[in-house]
Write a protein that holds these residues in place. Structure first.
Motif, short mmCIF file in Angstrom:
data_model
loop_
_atom_site.label_atom_id
_atom_site.label_comp_id
_atom_site.label_asym_id
_atom_site.label_seq_id
_atom_site.Cartn_x
_atom_site.Cartn_y
_atom_site.Cartn_z
N PHE A 1 0.82 -1.65 0.60
CA PHE A 1 0.03 0.06 0.00
C PHE A 1 1.15 1.38 -0.11
O PHE A 1 2.03 1.25 0.97
CB PHE A 1 -0.50 0.00 0.96
CG PHE A 1 -2.36 -0.60 0.74
CD1 PHE A 1 -3.07 -0.33 0.44
CD2 PHE A 1 -2.37 -1.98 1.43
CE1 PHE A 1 -4.29 -0.39 -0.05
CE2 PHE A 1 -3.50 -2.64 1.46
CZ PHE A 1 -5.00 -1.71 1.23
N THR A 2 0.76 2.18 -0.97
CA THR A 2 1.02 3.26 -0.58
C THR A 2 0.40 4.55 -0.15
O THR A 2 -0.88 4.12 -0.11
CB THR A 2 1.61 4.13 -2.23
OG1 THR A 2 0.01 4.13 -2.79
CG2 THR A 2 2.08 3.06 -3.18
N GLU A 3 1.60 6.06 -0.16
CA GLU A 3 0.07 6.70 0.51
C GLU A 3 -1.12 7.03 -0.28
O GLU A 3 -2.67 7.32 0.65
CB GLU A 3 0.73 8.12 0.64
CG GLU A 3 1.90 7.92 1.36
CD GLU A 3 3.26 9.35 1.99
OE1 GLU A 3 2.14 10.45 1.88
OE2 GLU A 3 3.78 9.30 2.69
N HIS A 4 -0.43 7.30 -1.59
CA HIS A 4 -1.82 7.55 -2.37
C HIS A 4 -3.22 5.97 -2.59
O HIS A 4 -4.06 7.21 -2.87
CB HIS A 4 -1.17 7.45 -3.80
CG HIS A 4 -2.66 7.66 -4.96
ND1 HIS A 4 -3.36 6.25 -5.69
CD2 HIS A 4 -2.59 9.06 -5.64
CE1 HIS A 4 -3.87 7.30 -6.50
NE2 HIS A 4 -3.68 8.53 -6.35
N ASP A 5 -2.62 4.96 -2.49
CA ASP A 5 -3.29 4.13 -2.27
C ASP A 5 -4.26 4.47 -0.69
O ASP A 5 -6.09 3.71 -0.57
CB ASP A 5 -3.07 2.18 -1.93
CG ASP A 5 -2.42 1.98 -3.22
OD1 ASP A 5 -3.09 2.77 -4.17
OD2 ASP A 5 -1.52 1.46 -2.95
N VAL A 6 -3.62 3.91 -0.11
CA VAL A 6 -4.39 4.63 1.56
C VAL A 6 -5.44 5.90 1.10
O VAL A 6 -6.62 6.44 2.02
CB VAL A 6 -3.31 4.83 2.88
CG1 VAL A 6 -4.97 5.45 4.12
CG2 VAL A 6 -3.06 3.32 3.33
N ALA A 7 -5.23 6.88 0.89
CA ALA A 7 -5.82 7.59 0.47
C ALA A 7 -6.94 7.61 -0.32
O ALA A 7 -8.15 7.79 0.18
CB ALA A 7 -5.25 9.12 -0.12
N ASP A 8 -6.68 7.01 -1.21
CA ASP A 8 -7.70 7.05 -1.86
C ASP A 8 -9.24 6.01 -1.13
O ASP A 8 -10.29 6.02 -0.91
CB ASP A 8 -7.69 6.17 -3.14
CG ASP A 8 -7.02 6.85 -4.07
OD1 ASP A 8 -7.40 7.60 -4.51
OD2 ASP A 8 -6.85 5.85 -5.17
#
Length: 70
Positions: A14-21
């Motif tokens: 998981f990336t920051e972008h994935d978690v933000a989504d």
């Protein structure tokens, strides 16, 4: 009914972008059924336990309270 089973390796990608989504979907709460929302909630919860740095800005979505069991 399927169960959500995420391994440490799954969460590691998981990336920051994935978690933000993920958090955005939870905040919008626009799911076709409640099970999709629960899946996202449990995913965010698993991330919070294993990679707190990614989930910290979104902990308010989990509504986790500290309990004093003393």
């Amino acid at each position: 009914m399927t169960t959500l089973s995420l391994t440490e390796q799954d969460i590691a990608v998981f990336t920051e972008h994935d978690v933000a989504d993920l958090a955005r979907r939870l905040e919008q709460d626009d799911y076709a059924n409640p099970f999709e929302a629960l899946k996202d909630w449990h995913t965010l919860r698993a991330i919070a336990f294993q990679r707190q740095d990614l989930a910290e800005p979104y902990l308010h979505l989990l509504d986790i309270e500290a309990y004093d069991e003393a």
